[in-house]
Structure formats: structure tokens, C-alpha cells
Enzyme design. Structure first.
Site, PDB file in Angstrom:
ATOM      1  N   LYS A  22      53.484  -9.151 -32.580  1.00 28.05           N
ATOM      2  CA  LYS A  22      53.520 -10.555 -33.013  1.00 28.05           C
ATOM      3  C   LYS A  22      54.892 -11.162 -32.690  1.00 28.05           C
ATOM      4  O   LYS A  22      54.985 -12.307 -32.263  1.00 28.05           O
ATOM      5  CB  LYS A  22      53.232 -10.682 -34.516  1.00 28.05           C
ATOM      6  N   TYR A  82      52.191  -3.578 -34.914  1.00 26.91           N
ATOM      7  CA  TYR A  82      51.613  -4.911 -35.150  1.00 26.91           C
ATOM      8  C   TYR A  82      52.703  -5.980 -35.147  1.00 26.91           C
ATOM      9  O   TYR A  82      52.631  -6.959 -34.404  1.00 26.91           O
ATOM     10  CB  TYR A  82      50.857  -4.931 -36.489  1.00 26.91           C
ATOM     11  N   THR A 103      53.300 -14.191 -38.432  1.00 24.25           N
ATOM     12  CA  THR A 103      53.437 -13.504 -39.718  1.00 24.25           C
ATOM     13  C   THR A 103      54.904 -13.355 -40.110  1.00 24.25           C
ATOM     14  O   THR A 103      55.771 -13.312 -39.240  1.00 24.25           O
ATOM     15  CB  THR A 103      52.791 -12.102 -39.594  1.00 24.25           C
ATOM     16  N   ASP A 104      55.140 -13.195 -41.409  1.00 28.07           N
ATOM     17  CA  ASP A 104      56.519 -12.931 -41.858  1.00 28.07           C
ATOM     18  C   ASP A 104      56.944 -11.495 -41.528  1.00 28.07           C
ATOM     19  O   ASP A 104      58.117 -11.157 -41.650  1.00 28.07           O
ATOM     20  CB  ASP A 104      56.672 -13.202 -43.365  1.00 28.07           C
ATOM     21  N   GLU A 105      55.982 -10.659 -41.105  1.00 32.41           N
ATOM     22  CA  GLU A 105      56.315  -9.255 -40.840  1.00 32.41           C
ATOM     23  C   GLU A 105      57.263  -9.111 -39.650  1.00 32.41           C
ATOM     24  O   GLU A 105      57.900  -8.071 -39.488  1.00 32.41           O
ATOM     25  CB  GLU A 105      55.032  -8.428 -40.661  1.00 32.41           C
TER      26      GLU A 105
HETATM   27  P1  NAD Z   1      41.430 -11.159 -38.447  1.00 32.38           P
HETATM   28  O1  NAD Z   1      41.645  -9.790 -37.926  1.00 32.38           O
HETATM   29  O2  NAD Z   1      40.614 -11.361 -39.662  1.00 32.38           O
HETATM   30  O3  NAD Z   1      40.782 -12.066 -37.301  1.00 32.38           O
HETATM   31  C1  NAD Z   1      41.209 -12.012 -35.967  1.00 32.38           C
HETATM   32  C2  NAD Z   1      40.183 -12.721 -35.090  1.00 32.38           C
HETATM   33  O4  NAD Z   1      40.669 -12.688 -33.735  1.00 32.38           O
HETATM   34  C3  NAD Z   1      38.824 -12.051 -35.095  1.00 32.38           C
HETATM   35  O5  NAD Z   1      37.806 -13.022 -35.245  1.00 32.38           O
HETATM   36  C4  NAD Z   1      38.730 -11.382 -33.723  1.00 32.38           C
HETATM   37  O6  NAD Z   1      37.410 -11.301 -33.219  1.00 32.38           O
HETATM   38  C5  NAD Z   1      39.594 -12.309 -32.883  1.00 32.38           C
HETATM   39  N1  NAD Z   1      40.155 -11.611 -31.698  1.00 32.38           N
HETATM   40  C6  NAD Z   1      40.808 -10.428 -31.692  1.00 32.38           C
HETATM   41  N2  NAD Z   1      41.131 -10.110 -30.424  1.00 32.38           N
HETATM   42  C7  NAD Z   1      40.691 -11.119 -29.640  1.00 32.38           C
HETATM   43  C8  NAD Z   1      40.741 -11.377 -28.236  1.00 32.38           C
HETATM   44  N3  NAD Z   1      41.301 -10.497 -27.378  1.00 32.38           N
HETATM   45  N4  NAD Z   1      40.222 -12.533 -27.779  1.00 32.38           N
HETATM   46  C9  NAD Z   1      39.650 -13.426 -28.624  1.00 32.38           C
HETATM   47  N5  NAD Z   1      39.537 -13.226 -29.943  1.00 32.38           N
HETATM   48  C10 NAD Z   1      40.066 -12.085 -30.445  1.00 32.38           C
HETATM   49  O7  NAD Z   1      42.896 -11.769 -38.621  1.00 32.38           O
HETATM   50  P2  NAD Z   1      43.468 -12.771 -39.727  1.00 32.38           P
HETATM   51  O8  NAD Z   1      43.917 -11.983 -40.882  1.00 32.38           O
HETATM   52  O9  NAD Z   1      42.527 -13.901 -39.905  1.00 32.38           O
HETATM   53  O10 NAD Z   1      44.785 -13.289 -38.967  1.00 32.38           O
HETATM   54  C11 NAD Z   1      44.714 -14.404 -38.083  1.00 32.38           C
HETATM   55  C12 NAD Z   1      46.096 -14.687 -37.537  1.00 32.38           C
HETATM   56  O11 NAD Z   1      47.003 -14.944 -38.594  1.00 32.38           O
HETATM   57  C13 NAD Z   1      46.685 -13.513 -36.754  1.00 32.38           C
HETATM   58  O12 NAD Z   1      47.371 -14.031 -35.647  1.00 32.38           O
HETATM   59  C14 NAD Z   1      47.633 -12.859 -37.738  1.00 32.38           C
HETATM   60  O13 NAD Z   1      48.694 -12.227 -37.064  1.00 32.38           O
HETATM   61  C15 NAD Z   1      48.111 -14.072 -38.522  1.00 32.38           C
HETATM   62  N6  NAD Z   1      48.528 -13.812 -39.919  1.00 32.38           N
HETATM   63  C16 NAD Z   1      47.711 -13.120 -40.767  1.00 32.38           C
HETATM   64  C17 NAD Z   1      48.122 -12.929 -42.090  1.00 32.38           C
HETATM   65  C18 NAD Z   1      47.221 -12.217 -43.074  1.00 32.38           C
HETATM   66  O14 NAD Z   1      47.636 -11.975 -44.226  1.00 32.38           O
HETATM   67  N7  NAD Z   1      45.979 -11.891 -42.745  1.00 32.38           N
HETATM   68  C19 NAD Z   1      49.342 -13.437 -42.534  1.00 32.38           C
HETATM   69  C20 NAD Z   1      50.153 -14.137 -41.632  1.00 32.38           C
HETATM   70  C21 NAD Z   1      49.732 -14.326 -40.319  1.00 32.38           C
HETATM   71  P1  TYD Z   2      47.474  -4.792 -45.975  1.00 31.53           P
HETATM   72  O1  TYD Z   2      46.422  -5.556 -46.705  1.00 31.53           O
HETATM   73  O2  TYD Z   2      47.068  -3.825 -44.912  1.00 31.53           O
HETATM   74  O3  TYD Z   2      48.502  -5.868 -45.410  1.00 31.53           O
HETATM   75  P2  TYD Z   2      49.974  -5.650 -44.702  1.00 31.53           P
HETATM   76  O4  TYD Z   2      50.112  -4.231 -44.308  1.00 31.53           O
HETATM   77  O5  TYD Z   2      49.901  -6.558 -43.521  1.00 31.53           O
HETATM   78  O6  TYD Z   2      50.977  -6.082 -45.728  1.00 31.53           O
HETATM   79  O7  TYD Z   2      48.318  -3.977 -47.039  1.00 31.53           O
HETATM   80  C1  TYD Z   2      48.956  -4.618 -48.132  1.00 31.53           C
HETATM   81  C2  TYD Z   2      49.767  -3.580 -48.866  1.00 31.53           C
HETATM   82  O8  TYD Z   2      48.874  -2.639 -49.474  1.00 31.53           O
HETATM   83  C3  TYD Z   2      50.683  -2.751 -47.974  1.00 31.53           C
HETATM   84  O9  TYD Z   2      51.895  -2.479 -48.660  1.00 31.53           O
HETATM   85  C4  TYD Z   2      49.905  -1.475 -47.736  1.00 31.53           C
HETATM   86  C5  TYD Z   2      49.126  -1.307 -49.020  1.00 31.53           C
HETATM   87  N1  TYD Z   2      47.797  -0.641 -48.892  1.00 31.53           N
HETATM   88  C6  TYD Z   2      47.490   0.464 -49.698  1.00 31.53           C
HETATM   89  O10 TYD Z   2      48.304   0.912 -50.533  1.00 31.53           O
HETATM   90  N2  TYD Z   2      46.252   1.033 -49.547  1.00 31.53           N
HETATM   91  C7  TYD Z   2      45.330   0.576 -48.652  1.00 31.53           C
HETATM   92  O11 TYD Z   2      44.225   1.153 -48.552  1.00 31.53           O
HETATM   93  C8  TYD Z   2      45.669  -0.569 -47.841  1.00 31.53           C
HETATM   94  C9  TYD Z   2      44.699  -1.108 -46.830  1.00 31.53           C
HETATM   95  C10 TYD Z   2      46.923  -1.148 -48.003  1.00 31.53           C
END
Ligand code: NAD
Ligand code: TYD
Length: 379
Positions: free
Chosen positions: A188, A184, A136-138
Site C-alpha cells: 500500500k 500488505y 491505510t494508516d498501516e
Molecule cells: P476487501 O478485501 O473487502 O475488498 C477488496 C475488493 O477489491 C474486492 O471486491 C476484490 O474483489 C477487489 N479486488 C482485489 N483485487 C483486484 C484486482 N486485481 N482487480 C480488481 N478488483 C480487485 O477490502 P476493503 O477492506 O474493503 O478495503 C478496500 C480498500 O480500503 C483497500 O485499498 C484497503 O487497503 C483500504 N483500507 C481498508 C481498511 C480496512 O479496515 N478494511 C482501512 C483503511 C484502508
Molecule cells: P485485522 O482485522 O486482520 O486487521 P489489521 O491486521 O489490518 O489491523 O486484525 C485486527 C487485529 O486483530 C490485529 O491486531 C490482529 C488481531 N487478530 C486476532 O487477534 N485474531 C484474528 O483471528 C484476526 C483475524 C486478527
């Protein structure tokens, strides 16, 4: 195209399910193994359309189970790992950081070590192998909002919304120093460092990519976009953290999945690529777009749901602004987003409204109770 045996971890989650679907449909000659523990965020309903394909297999496994994963590598002769499994929600990490360290740090390390053991036992060693870690970019921390009213951005892509603005003049580059703030992002960042260490120490062919916020179908409704679409539909309060001024940079999930496919096949080993569409939004502006879109589609009068906006206590350590520069990926590998943001939001809102059963199956569960005492409504 050569046959490949690929494990995609976290394939039952949001982004993972899009990556699994893309690979299963695009590469019938590959064996695709979806390895997932099925935590609260894992949902096999996300993959109903491909579950019977002959090149697809699901394995329920915890990535922390070193022995089981090492055995799987041997049995399936795995030559590629695309690692998405993680605990992914910042609010949960604030409440329960240990689970994040366990899965994101120790789980990633466990996969790396099992892959090392197996690949180093082969006559060809690491040749033709790949460990691709999705991050992630975070990890880069938070950017300043030194232009709160917005300025003409230095970059634009297809994803950039109408009247696109930048809210600061700095961006995340591949060279930006890691400076994670939340448990988080700290977990990461740690996992990214372990992946790079396995390249630098043992010569494992690794790649790391850092992507901005994703949105689209199948996202677990604890995250901003699906949560708010569902709450608008059900006339429930929309809990906006703080003043709603925080900025996130949004990318449609299928564009991320296409980038992962491209980088897995054509990315340079040991490189890092930032993935993002230059599409910054203040939360409150994005929320108003969601309200407008849902109200229009449901046939409500314009602005009918604006009264649901409820300002609540801010998230602890809430990062002010994320904005990613993905020029390297665009120039070196020719990737670009395919979807303009307003189109992406329209598609996303329609998907959640059309798939109410998917949503109800999740929201009838326990997860909502988890937050009951975390964010108290002020309004
Ligand atoms: P998500 O929470 O929707 O899915 C995570 C999956 O991982 C789930 O299916 C869960 O069952 C599985 N999992 C969790 N713990 C596990 C374990 N111990 N063993 C096996 N499986 C396990 O997450 P997402 O939003 O799809 O993100 C996927 C990846 O992309 C993550 O690594 C996250 O850090 C990265 N990412 C997410 C975003 C975003 O905006 N969602 C952006 C950039 C990077
Ligand atoms: P989120 O979807 O949790 O992603 P991330 O924290 O990884 O960026 O949140 C996106 C943005 O929205 C973040 O600035 C937090 C805000 N947010 C709210 O204001 N209310 C909410 O209920 C949630 C879940 C997020």
C-alpha cells in the site's frame, strides 16, 4: 451538480460496497461504474439493494489489465476514479506477498498510466479530473505502547468509546514518515508513492487518504470483527493473536464512506488526509465487548462465551499500536464520525446475526481451509 462518470474500483468489497451505495443513492445524475475482479473478497451480494439503479453498472475487470481499463476510460469518458481495489488482509500478505505486489502496486500503476494516457489525450487535459486513492494508516508503521494502562487521550470524537483511552502519546499524522512493516502495508505504501509521483511528475490531480481500521456490515469474515461475531454465534474458538494487547483504532465503515464522498468533492488536489475517529481499543477488550454484545442479543447468560477465547501464536511482525490523528480532515473539511463506538458495535453485531445467509454463503467456501496450518491453537 454536473454529470460525472466515475469508476469505483473494488466496489464489490467491504468498504467499496458502502462507497458505491452512497454514491449511487446520493448522486442519481452520475454514472457510477463498479469495477471489480471479484476475487475471494468481492461479493456482488453486498450490493443487491442498488444493482438495478439506472446510474449503476458493474464491470468485472482486473485492475492490472491496462488495455481493458484504458478502453473503458475512453468508452465511458471517465473523469473520476476512486480506487479501493486491493488485496487487503495482512495474514494473507504474510503467506503470499506476490499477489499483494501485483494487485496493490502494479494494479494501481496500471490504472494511473491508463488514466494519464486518456486524460492527456483530451483537449481539456486534467481539468475537472480526479484520481482518488484509498489507503491505510498501516503505511506509517507501528506506534509504541508507552502507556499500556491507557491515559486520558488528547482528542475525542463522537466515535470515541466510553472511558476512551490512548495507549501511547504519539499518533499518526499526515506528516508521519512512512515505515510499513507487513507485505500488505509495504504494497500500500508503494502504491501511495506511485499516486503522488503521478501528481508530482505529470500533474495528475490526485488525492490520497489513509484510514484506520474499519468495521461494519459486509466485511469479509477473515477480519477480526466479523470472524469473531460469527465464531461466537457458532461456539467456535476465538483465535487471539499473542496476548491480545495490540491496539487498533476503529471507525464505522459508513463514516469512512462519507469522508470519501466529502474528500472526492472538496479535498485539495495533491493533499493527504488521515481518516479516523480517535477510538483506540486493545484487541482483548474489544473481543470482550463483542462477546458481551452477542451473548446479550442471543439471550445467553452474561460471559457464557468467554471460554471461547483461545490465545494462539502471534502474527509475524504484528504491529503493536495504530492510532490516527484526523484533526486536519475535521478542521479543513468539517468531517466527523457520526456513530459512537458502542452503538456501532451493537449495529454491527445485529447486522451479522440478522444476515446469517450472507455469512453462510461465504463460510461454506474454501477460504477457511487456507488458514488451517497457519495459526495453531495453543489452548
Ligand atoms: P476487501 O478485501 O473487502 O475488498 C477488496 C475488493 O477489491 C474486492 O471486491 C476484490 O474483489 C477487489 N479486488 C482485489 N483485487 C483486484 C484486482 N486485481 N482487480 C480488481 N478488483 C480487485 O477490502 P476493503 O477492506 O474493503 O478495503 C478496500 C480498500 O480500503 C483497500 O485499498 C484497503 O487497503 C483500504 N483500507 C481498508 C481498511 C480496512 O479496515 N478494511 C482501512 C483503511 C484502508
Ligand atoms: P485485522 O482485522 O486482520 O486487521 P489489521 O491486521 O489490518 O489491523 O486484525 C485486527 C487485529 O486483530 C490485529 O491486531 C490482529 C488481531 N487478530 C486476532 O487477534 N485474531 C484474528 O483471528 C484476526 C483475524 C486478527
Amino acid at each position: 451538480m454536473a454529470k460525472r462518470n466515475i469508476v469505483i474500483t473494488g466496489g464489490a468489497g467491504f468498504i467499496g460496497s458502502h462507497v458505491v451505495r452512497l454514491f449511487v443513492n446520493k448522486y442519481p445524475e452520475y454514472n457510477i461504474i463498479n469495477l471489480d475482479k471479484l476475487t475471494y473478497a468481492g461479493n456482488l451480494a453486498n450490493l443487491k439493494d442498488i444493482e438495478d439503479k439506472p446510474n449503476y453498472k458493474f464491470v468485472k475487470m482486473d485492475i492490472c489489465d491496462f488495455d481493458a481499463f484504458h478502453k473503458l476510460m475512453q468508452q465511458e469518458q471517465i473523469d473520476g476514479i476512486i480506487h479501493l481495489a486491493a488485496e487487503s488482509h495482512v495474514d494473507r500478505s504474510i503467506k503470499d506477498p506476490f499477489t499483494f505486489a501485483r494487485t496493490n502496486v502494479m494494479g494501481t500503476l496500471s490504472l494511473l498510466q491508463a488514466a494519464k494516457l486518456y486524460w492527456e489525450s483530451l483537449p481539456e487535459g486534467y481539468e475537472g479530473k480526479r484520481f482518488y486513492h484509498i489507503s491505510t494508516d498501516e503505511v506509517y508503521g507501528a506506534l509504541t505502547m508507552n502507556h499500556p494502562e491507557g491515559i486520558e487521550p488528547p482528542f475525542k470524537t463522537v466515535a470515541s468509546s466510553e472511558g476512551h483511552k490512548a495507549y501511547g502519546d504519539d499518533f499518526f499524522y499526515e506528516t508521519t514518515k512512512y515505515n510499513p512493516h507487513s507485505p500488505y502495508s509495504a504494497s500500500k505504501a508503494s502504491s501511495d508513492h506511485f499516486v503522488r509521483a503521478y501528481h508530482d511528475t505529470y500533474g495528475m490531480p490526485t488525492i490520497v487518504t489513509n484510514c484506520s481500521n474499519n468495521y461494519g456490515p459486509y466485511q469479509f469474515p477473515e477480519k477480526l470483527i466479523p470472524l469473531f461475531i460469527n465464531n461466537i454465534r457458532n461456539r467456535k474458538p476465538l483465535p487471539v493473536y499473542g496476548k491480545g494487547e495490540n491496539v487498533r483504532d476503529w471507525l464505522y465503515v459508513e463514516d469512512h464512506a462519507r469522508a470519501i464522498d466529502l474528500i472526492f468533492h472538496e479535498g485539495e488536489v495533491a493533499e493527504t488526509y488521515n481518516i479516523g475517529g480517535f477510538n483506540e481499543w486493545k484487541n482483548i477488550d474489544l473481543i470482550k465487548v463483542m462477546i458481551k454484545t452477542v451473548d446479550r442479543i442471543l439471550g445467553n447468560p452474561e460471559g457464557a462465551s468467554l471460554d471461547l477465547i483461545t490465545y494462539v501464536t502471534d502474527r509475524l511482525g504484528h504491529d503493536a499500536r495504530y492510532a490516527i490523528d484526523s484533526t486536519k480532515l475535521q478542521k479543513e473539511l468539517g468531517w466527523e464520525p457520526s456513530l459512537q463506538f458502542e452503538e456501532g458495535i451493537e449495529k454491527t453485531v445485529r447486522w451479522y446475526l440478522d444476515n446469517q445467509e450472507w455469512m453462510d454463503n461465504i463460510t461454506s467456501g474454501e477460504y477457511e481451509k487456507y488458514y488451517e496450518d497457519m495459526y495453531k491453537y495453543n489452548g
